[in-house]
Design a protein around this motif. Structure first.
Motif, PDB file in Angstrom:
ATOM      1  N   HIS A 125     -75.009 -95.823  21.021  1.00  0.00           N
ATOM      2  CA  HIS A 125     -75.050 -94.416  21.388  1.00  0.00           C
ATOM      3  C   HIS A 125     -73.599 -94.055  21.661  1.00  0.00           C
ATOM      4  O   HIS A 125     -72.978 -94.595  22.579  1.00  0.00           O
ATOM      5  N   LEU A 126     -73.046 -93.198  20.840  1.00  0.00           N
ATOM      6  CA  LEU A 126     -71.647 -92.836  20.990  1.00  0.00           C
ATOM      7  C   LEU A 126     -71.555 -91.346  21.288  1.00  0.00           C
ATOM      8  O   LEU A 126     -71.900 -90.516  20.449  1.00  0.00           O
ATOM      9  N   CYS A 127     -71.083 -91.040  22.488  1.00  0.00           N
ATOM     10  CA  CYS A 127     -70.914 -89.644  22.887  1.00  0.00           C
ATOM     11  C   CYS A 127     -69.778 -89.002  22.102  1.00  0.00           C
ATOM     12  O   CYS A 127     -68.868 -89.685  21.618  1.00  0.00           O
ATOM     13  N   ALA A 128     -69.808 -87.702  22.019  1.00  0.00           N
ATOM     14  CA  ALA A 128     -68.798 -86.950  21.273  1.00  0.00           C
ATOM     15  C   ALA A 128     -67.389 -87.185  21.819  1.00  0.00           C
ATOM     16  O   ALA A 128     -66.435 -87.310  21.047  1.00  0.00           O
ATOM     17  N   GLU A 129     -67.253 -87.260  23.137  1.00  0.00           N
ATOM     18  CA  GLU A 129     -65.935 -87.453  23.747  1.00  0.00           C
ATOM     19  C   GLU A 129     -65.344 -88.812  23.362  1.00  0.00           C
ATOM     20  O   GLU A 129     -64.172 -88.909  23.000  1.00  0.00           O
ATOM     21  N   ARG A 130     -66.170 -89.854  23.439  1.00  0.00           N
ATOM     22  CA  ARG A 130     -65.677 -91.183  23.081  1.00  0.00           C
ATOM     23  C   ARG A 130     -65.400 -91.277  21.585  1.00  0.00           C
ATOM     24  O   ARG A 130     -64.449 -91.945  21.166  1.00  0.00           O
ATOM     25  N   ALA A 131     -66.207 -90.602  20.773  1.00  0.00           N
ATOM     26  CA  ALA A 131     -65.964 -90.591  19.332  1.00  0.00           C
ATOM     27  C   ALA A 131     -64.620 -89.922  19.019  1.00  0.00           C
ATOM     28  O   ALA A 131     -63.830 -90.428  18.218  1.00  0.00           O
TER      29      ALA A 131
END
Length: 141
Positions: A54-60
């Protein structure tokens, strides 16, 4: 056009919520950030039912920034779903807060857009006022 408008437009262009498969939902949360040198990087949420991916937009967006430029410092971040943040919108989750602090100690000053119309922001250090890792940065060579 101010920097927040630029960030908003860059992120908005990514918004395209859809199912990748019956198990994965993507592009339903979008993000644009301004790196320390002023360049803009984007990312979107990629959510799998397995949980381990699960990759959040901020971390992406931060990953894209590092992968493309090796930068770690982030000046500003805007994150949202179908419309610009309002009231208490745009707040990063705990995992994103922690990751951004671990990425660079200067990210304590990163501004998150909370209310786009009012241009209200909050800094990462306000969200994590007594962050546990500050001593480790102090001890680093």
């Amino acid at each position: 056009m101010d920097i927040w408008e630029k960030l908003y437009q860059e992120a908005k262009a990514l918004y395209n919520p859809h199912e990748v498969s019956p198990f994965i939902y993507a592009e339903h949360v979008v993000c644009a950030l301004e790196a320390g040198d002023g360049q803009i990087y984007t990312g979107y949420c990629f959510e799998a039912t397995a949980g381990v991916f699960h990759l959040c937009a901020e971390r992406a967006a931060a990953f894209n920034m590092y992968q493309q430029s090796k930068q770690t410092k982030i000046n500003r971040i805007i994150t949202f779903r179908d419309e610009a943040p309002a009231a208490v919108g745009g707040m990063p989750c705990g995992a994103c807060r922690e990751f951004l602090m671990q990425l660079d100690q200067e990210n304590a000053e990163t501004a998150f857009m909370v209310d786009y119309q009012k241009r209200e922001i909050v800094t990462l250090k306000e969200l994590l006022p007594k962050w546990w890792g500050a001593d480790r940065y102090d001890a680093a060579p």
